[in-house]
Enzyme design. Sequence first.
Site, PDB file in Angstrom:
ATOM      1  N   ARG A  54       0.993  -1.316   0.064  1.00 19.92           N
ATOM      2  CA  ARG A  54       0.256  -0.047  -0.015  1.00 19.92           C
ATOM      3  C   ARG A  54       0.818   1.202  -0.052  1.00 19.92           C
ATOM      4  O   ARG A  54       2.069   1.228  -0.006  1.00 19.92           O
ATOM      5  CB  ARG A  54      -1.073   0.077   1.060  1.00 19.92           C
ATOM      6  CG  ARG A  54      -0.899  -0.663   2.408  1.00 19.92           C
ATOM      7  CD  ARG A  54       0.290  -0.260   3.295  1.00 19.92           C
ATOM      8  NE  ARG A  54       0.054   1.284   3.446  1.00 19.92           N
ATOM      9  CZ  ARG A  54       0.943   2.133   3.609  1.00 19.92           C
ATOM     10  NH1 ARG A  54       2.276   1.891   3.705  1.00 19.92           N
ATOM     11  NH2 ARG A  54       0.826   3.485   3.888  1.00 19.92           N
ATOM     12  N   GLY A  55       0.140   2.299  -0.251  1.00 18.41           N
ATOM     13  CA  GLY A  55       1.178   3.464  -0.346  1.00 18.41           C
ATOM     14  C   GLY A  55       1.218   3.806  -1.925  1.00 18.41           C
ATOM     15  O   GLY A  55       1.601   3.030  -2.507  1.00 18.41           O
ATOM     16  N   ALA A  56       0.861   5.012  -2.314  1.00 15.99           N
ATOM     17  CA  ALA A  56       0.877   5.525  -3.814  1.00 15.99           C
ATOM     18  C   ALA A  56       1.925   5.093  -4.449  1.00 15.99           C
ATOM     19  O   ALA A  56       1.670   4.459  -5.336  1.00 15.99           O
ATOM     20  CB  ALA A  56       0.740   6.979  -3.752  1.00 15.99           C
ATOM     21  N   GLN A 208      -2.216   2.194   9.930  1.00 16.64           N
ATOM     22  CA  GLN A 208      -0.984   2.402   9.100  1.00 16.64           C
ATOM     23  C   GLN A 208       0.132   3.168  10.093  1.00 16.64           C
ATOM     24  O   GLN A 208       1.219   2.885   9.999  1.00 16.64           O
ATOM     25  CB  GLN A 208      -0.932   2.918   7.762  1.00 16.64           C
ATOM     26  CG  GLN A 208      -1.746   2.153   6.953  1.00 16.64           C
ATOM     27  CD  GLN A 208      -3.312   2.596   6.790  1.00 16.64           C
ATOM     28  OE1 GLN A 208      -3.895   3.034   7.766  1.00 16.64           O
ATOM     29  NE2 GLN A 208      -3.829   2.382   5.581  1.00 16.64           N
ATOM     30  N   ASP A 249      -2.127  10.893  -2.041  1.00 20.85           N
ATOM     31  CA  ASP A 249      -2.428   9.896  -3.022  1.00 20.85           C
ATOM     32  C   ASP A 249      -2.566  10.229  -4.273  1.00 20.85           C
ATOM     33  O   ASP A 249      -2.334   9.716  -5.233  1.00 20.85           O
ATOM     34  CB  ASP A 249      -3.372   8.838  -2.396  1.00 20.85           C
ATOM     35  CG  ASP A 249      -2.911   8.039  -1.311  1.00 20.85           C
ATOM     36  OD1 ASP A 249      -2.891   8.464  -0.249  1.00 20.85           O
ATOM     37  OD2 ASP A 249      -2.570   6.937  -1.596  1.00 20.85           O
ATOM     38  N   ASN A 259      -5.429  12.543   0.441  1.00 20.10           N
ATOM     39  CA  ASN A 259      -4.548  11.892   1.503  1.00 20.10           C
ATOM     40  C   ASN A 259      -5.263  10.761   2.304  1.00 20.10           C
ATOM     41  O   ASN A 259      -6.563  11.105   2.257  1.00 20.10           O
ATOM     42  CB  ASN A 259      -3.462  12.450   2.140  1.00 20.10           C
ATOM     43  CG  ASN A 259      -2.135  11.565   2.694  1.00 20.10           C
ATOM     44  OD1 ASN A 259      -1.731  10.791   2.163  1.00 20.10           O
ATOM     45  ND2 ASN A 259      -1.918  11.590   4.135  1.00 20.10           N
TER      46      ASN A 259
HETATM   47  O1  MRU Z   1      -4.370   3.355   2.233  1.00 23.32           O
HETATM   48  P1  MRU Z   1      -2.960   3.360   2.116  1.00 23.32           P
HETATM   49  O2  MRU Z   1      -2.310   2.846   3.284  1.00 23.32           O
HETATM   50  O3  MRU Z   1      -2.491   2.958   0.740  1.00 23.32           O
HETATM   51  O4  MRU Z   1      -2.712   5.087   2.213  1.00 23.32           O
HETATM   52  C1  MRU Z   1      -1.627   5.426   1.887  1.00 23.32           C
HETATM   53  C2  MRU Z   1      -1.562   6.935   2.404  1.00 23.32           C
HETATM   54  O5  MRU Z   1      -2.679   7.636   2.402  1.00 23.32           O
HETATM   55  C3  MRU Z   1      -0.156   7.497   2.143  1.00 23.32           C
HETATM   56  O6  MRU Z   1      -0.167   8.643   2.952  1.00 23.32           O
HETATM   57  C4  MRU Z   1       0.001   8.097   0.894  1.00 23.32           C
HETATM   58  O7  MRU Z   1      -0.162   7.024  -0.118  1.00 23.32           O
HETATM   59  C5  MRU Z   1       1.400   8.512   0.741  1.00 23.32           C
HETATM   60  S1  MRU Z   1       2.647   7.511   0.509  1.00 23.32           S
HETATM   61  C6  MRU Z   1       4.192   7.955   0.364  1.00 23.32           C
END
Ligand code: MRU
Length: 369
Positions: A54-56, A208, A249, A259
């Site tokens: 996960r994470g963009a 997270q 994101d 985000n």
């Molecule tokens: O749902 P997730 O855990 O994928 O969400 C991630 C986030 O909101 C992060 O802040 C975002 O992806 C930035 S990652 C460097």
Amino acid sequence: MQVAGQHYQTIWLKPGENRIVQIIDQRFLPFRFTVEDLRTLADCVCAIKDMHVRGAPLIGACAAYGMYLAACEAKEHGPSAGWLAAAAADLKAARPTAVNLAWAVDRQLEKAGAGESLHAQIELLRAGAESIRELELENSRKIGEHGYPIIEELATRKRGQPVNILTHCNAGWLACIDYGTATAPIYYAFDRGIRLHVWVDETRPRNQGSRLTAWELGEHGISHTIIADNTGGHLMQRGLVDVVIVGSDRTTCAGDVANKIGTYLKALAAKDNKVPFYAALPSSTIDWDLRSGGDIEIEERGAEEVKYVEGWSGDERKTVLVAPENSPAMNYAFDVTPARLVSGLITERGICEASEQGIIRLFPERVRA
Ligand code: MRU
């Protein structure tokens, strides 16, 4: 980053078996460190949807490898017209908010388009996935460098007292390839001897923050404190937060920042308390076709993530109900912070104002005719 003294990144091709993509399965952190093999397109779609990764930036990279594995499968099962287009659609549908995913898939489709045979396409897609991985690694490294002066200046102003940084969700190395986005300036500053402390928002419903960010910071030896999500405003009123740094994101070309859900409330509290609020993001997170944050598709996830909490008891993963079983629950995964609440965007090319002019100043090639 180091895990128990060994250097890890979040995704890589298995040495000697380059038809297998390996990831750290984040569902088991911080309790268990598990490496998972992804062998097929379906494995990649599942890993993204069910948040093994996960994470963009990381889901973008995983989708890029997914396109490569899809082409490998086409070879085994016999090529069919539209195979890659169908794979692209499956990957894009896995999670809708982070634009990095669509960006990576489209980049791979373009690469594959130059291949005159399936064999050539496989090679192009493998190289394409590796180059996205390298690019995001370098983007994070530069975000760290460019964000560092913000922390350095606060440290100078505080005359050596620890700089207190608040962050939300996990925009750390686990969300990227390495270093992170929001955490990249933090690691950079810490490694240069700046005293700092991080307030880690727990980040319900999937935690997270408490599970991943706290683990990452702890592994790096950075002082941090986990707080319940509603605590940030109170800390800001008491002068206990010097700066907020979050990830993103999807950021519109006018600077609105999507985000993790709850980010907007932190930005409001920061504005009210004159605490600078920065979003750190690579340009792969910018949606060049979207101006208004209101047009960003916000992922809705299952109500069970709100009603149940997952944890570990002894050696076992356990899920417990924390609400009346029959109450309905809603689970928006992201929210949008309007550009007017954002002090600046920390990108791989430097820091800019969260506005169309600010972004274009750093990315002039994006000016529309
Ligand atoms: O749902 P997730 O855990 O994928 O969400 C991630 C986030 O909101 C992060 O802040 C975002 O992806 C930035 S990652 C460097």
